[in-house]
Design an enzyme around this catalytic site. Sequence first.
Site, PDB file in Angstrom:
ATOM      1  N   PRO A   9     -21.009   8.983 -44.387  1.00 12.09           N
ATOM      2  CA  PRO A   9     -20.986   9.006 -43.132  1.00 12.09           C
ATOM      3  C   PRO A   9     -20.053   8.326 -42.442  1.00 12.09           C
ATOM      4  O   PRO A   9     -20.039   6.817 -43.059  1.00 12.09           O
ATOM      5  CB  PRO A   9     -21.792   9.184 -42.514  1.00 12.09           C
ATOM      6  N   ASN A  10     -19.213   8.242 -41.778  1.00 12.51           N
ATOM      7  CA  ASN A  10     -17.821   7.392 -40.876  1.00 12.51           C
ATOM      8  C   ASN A  10     -16.933   7.497 -42.333  1.00 12.51           C
ATOM      9  O   ASN A  10     -15.980   6.381 -42.041  1.00 12.51           O
ATOM     10  CB  ASN A  10     -18.682   6.280 -40.988  1.00 12.51           C
ATOM     11  N   ARG A  17     -11.257   2.281 -39.356  1.00 11.89           N
ATOM     12  CA  ARG A  17     -13.323   2.411 -38.881  1.00 11.89           C
ATOM     13  C   ARG A  17     -13.069   0.408 -39.382  1.00 11.89           C
ATOM     14  O   ARG A  17     -13.327  -0.033 -40.189  1.00 11.89           O
ATOM     15  CB  ARG A  17     -14.133   2.914 -39.917  1.00 11.89           C
ATOM     16  N   TYR A  22     -14.152  -3.285 -43.216  1.00 16.42           N
ATOM     17  CA  TYR A  22     -13.673  -2.300 -44.344  1.00 16.42           C
ATOM     18  C   TYR A  22     -12.340  -1.698 -44.906  1.00 16.42           C
ATOM     19  O   TYR A  22     -12.097  -1.670 -46.049  1.00 16.42           O
ATOM     20  CB  TYR A  22     -14.626  -0.712 -44.072  1.00 16.42           C
ATOM     21  N   ASN A  73     -21.465   6.817 -52.759  1.00 13.79           N
ATOM     22  CA  ASN A  73     -21.258   5.527 -51.389  1.00 13.79           C
ATOM     23  C   ASN A  73     -21.921   6.617 -50.652  1.00 13.79           C
ATOM     24  O   ASN A  73     -21.321   7.410 -49.461  1.00 13.79           O
ATOM     25  CB  ASN A  73     -20.299   4.772 -50.925  1.00 13.79           C
ATOM     26  N   ALA A  76     -24.337   4.839 -44.203  1.00 16.58           N
ATOM     27  CA  ALA A  76     -25.755   4.702 -43.157  1.00 16.58           C
ATOM     28  C   ALA A  76     -26.939   5.454 -44.185  1.00 16.58           C
ATOM     29  O   ALA A  76     -27.800   4.894 -44.191  1.00 16.58           O
ATOM     30  CB  ALA A  76     -25.620   4.536 -41.812  1.00 16.58           C
ATOM     31  N   HIS A  79     -29.589   3.556 -46.314  1.00 15.07           N
ATOM     32  CA  HIS A  79     -30.366   2.644 -46.051  1.00 15.07           C
ATOM     33  C   HIS A  79     -31.810   3.849 -45.143  1.00 15.07           C
ATOM     34  O   HIS A  79     -32.772   3.133 -44.247  1.00 15.07           O
ATOM     35  CB  HIS A  79     -29.982   2.008 -44.431  1.00 15.07           C
ATOM     36  N   GLU A  97     -24.203   3.493 -57.490  1.00 15.64           N
ATOM     37  CA  GLU A  97     -24.101   3.013 -55.963  1.00 15.64           C
ATOM     38  C   GLU A  97     -22.986   2.224 -55.677  1.00 15.64           C
ATOM     39  O   GLU A  97     -23.134   1.361 -56.560  1.00 15.64           O
ATOM     40  CB  GLU A  97     -25.457   2.466 -55.479  1.00 15.64           C
ATOM     41  N   HIS A  99     -20.543   0.391 -52.416  1.00 22.66           N
ATOM     42  CA  HIS A  99     -20.631  -0.191 -51.057  1.00 22.66           C
ATOM     43  C   HIS A  99     -19.649  -0.390 -50.510  1.00 22.66           C
ATOM     44  O   HIS A  99     -19.212  -1.690 -51.882  1.00 22.66           O
ATOM     45  CB  HIS A  99     -22.039  -1.027 -50.604  1.00 22.66           C
ATOM     46  N   ILE A 100     -17.955  -0.757 -50.227  1.00 23.25           N
ATOM     47  CA  ILE A 100     -17.060  -1.809 -49.875  1.00 23.25           C
ATOM     48  C   ILE A 100     -17.708  -3.106 -49.075  1.00 23.25           C
ATOM     49  O   ILE A 100     -16.801  -3.849 -49.605  1.00 23.25           O
ATOM     50  CB  ILE A 100     -16.288  -0.980 -49.178  1.00 23.25           C
ATOM     51  N   SER A 101     -18.232  -2.867 -48.803  1.00 30.86           N
ATOM     52  CA  SER A 101     -18.388  -4.268 -48.194  1.00 30.86           C
ATOM     53  C   SER A 101     -19.670  -4.691 -48.794  1.00 30.86           C
ATOM     54  O   SER A 101     -20.699  -4.076 -49.361  1.00 30.86           O
ATOM     55  CB  SER A 101     -19.122  -4.291 -46.812  1.00 30.86           C
ATOM     56  N   ARG A 106     -25.342  -8.855 -44.345  1.00 29.31           N
ATOM     57  CA  ARG A 106     -25.299  -8.313 -43.245  1.00 29.31           C
ATOM     58  C   ARG A 106     -26.050  -7.801 -42.387  1.00 29.31           C
ATOM     59  O   ARG A 106     -27.120  -8.738 -42.746  1.00 29.31           O
ATOM     60  CB  ARG A 106     -24.575  -6.656 -43.495  1.00 29.31           C
TER      61      ARG A 106
HETATM   62  C1  DQA Z   1     -21.177   1.010 -46.789  1.00 30.16           C
HETATM   63  C2  DQA Z   1     -23.027   0.223 -46.050  1.00 30.16           C
HETATM   64  C3  DQA Z   1     -23.161   0.825 -44.830  1.00 30.16           C
HETATM   65  O1  DQA Z   1     -24.867  -0.327 -44.754  1.00 30.16           O
HETATM   66  C4  DQA Z   1     -22.902   1.104 -43.848  1.00 30.16           C
HETATM   67  O2  DQA Z   1     -23.277   2.000 -43.575  1.00 30.16           O
HETATM   68  C5  DQA Z   1     -21.576   2.355 -44.724  1.00 30.16           C
HETATM   69  C6  DQA Z   1     -20.583   1.558 -45.438  1.00 30.16           C
HETATM   70  C7  DQA Z   1     -20.057   0.852 -47.467  1.00 30.16           C
HETATM   71  O3  DQA Z   1     -19.251   1.174 -47.703  1.00 30.16           O
HETATM   72  O4  DQA Z   1     -19.799  -0.913 -47.392  1.00 30.16           O
HETATM   73  O5  DQA Z   1     -21.092   3.152 -43.499  1.00 30.16           O
HETATM   74  O6  DQA Z   1     -21.785   1.837 -47.281  1.00 30.16           O
END
Ligand code: DQA
Length: 151
Positions: A9-10, A17, A22, A73, A76, A79, A97, A99-101, A106
């Site tokens: 998502p997102n 965003r 990101y 990825n 959210a 979690h 797995e 994650h961009i960040s 965080r």
């Molecule tokens: C994310 C980190 C997640 O906590 C967040 O909810 C995302 C993006 C990342 O790519 O850093 O949607 O997975």
Amino acid sequence: MKILVINGPNLNMLGKREPGIYGRESYADLVEFIQRTAREEGLEAECFQSNHEGALVDRIQEALGVFDGIVINPGAYTHTSIALLDAVKAVNIPTVEVHISDVTKREEFRQVSYIRQACVKTYMGLGFEGYRQGMLYLKEHCGAGKPRAGD
Ligand code: DQA
């Protein structure tokens, strides 16, 4: 080697965003980056993005017998989702797995990752490069003839 790259998502909102977290590149840019990496590394990659947990579960299940590795990825759902964890365990396809960040730097609620238990490796905080590292890891460690995590 066929790799499925799944974004949750997102991640379709990349570029718009929270660019401070990101970056300014779009999801289309990410897909282009993944396809370029696949060409350079002699891999076959397919990208899938959904904002819906069930659609992500369906796509993981459909990967069985078709893909040799998954880069995911889960956004959210990282979690919160036991369903995604169970799906990766069910298909037993080597999964990385990404994650961009850097989620470790965080909020507290981002410190749990359910999917990590089923993953052979995690990359975070590297931006798009994390997806490339994930693909390379699968190529080097999980190609034809290599043992799988659940074996
Ligand atoms: C994310 C980190 C997640 O906590 C967040 O909810 C995302 C993006 C990342 O790519 O850093 O949607 O997975």
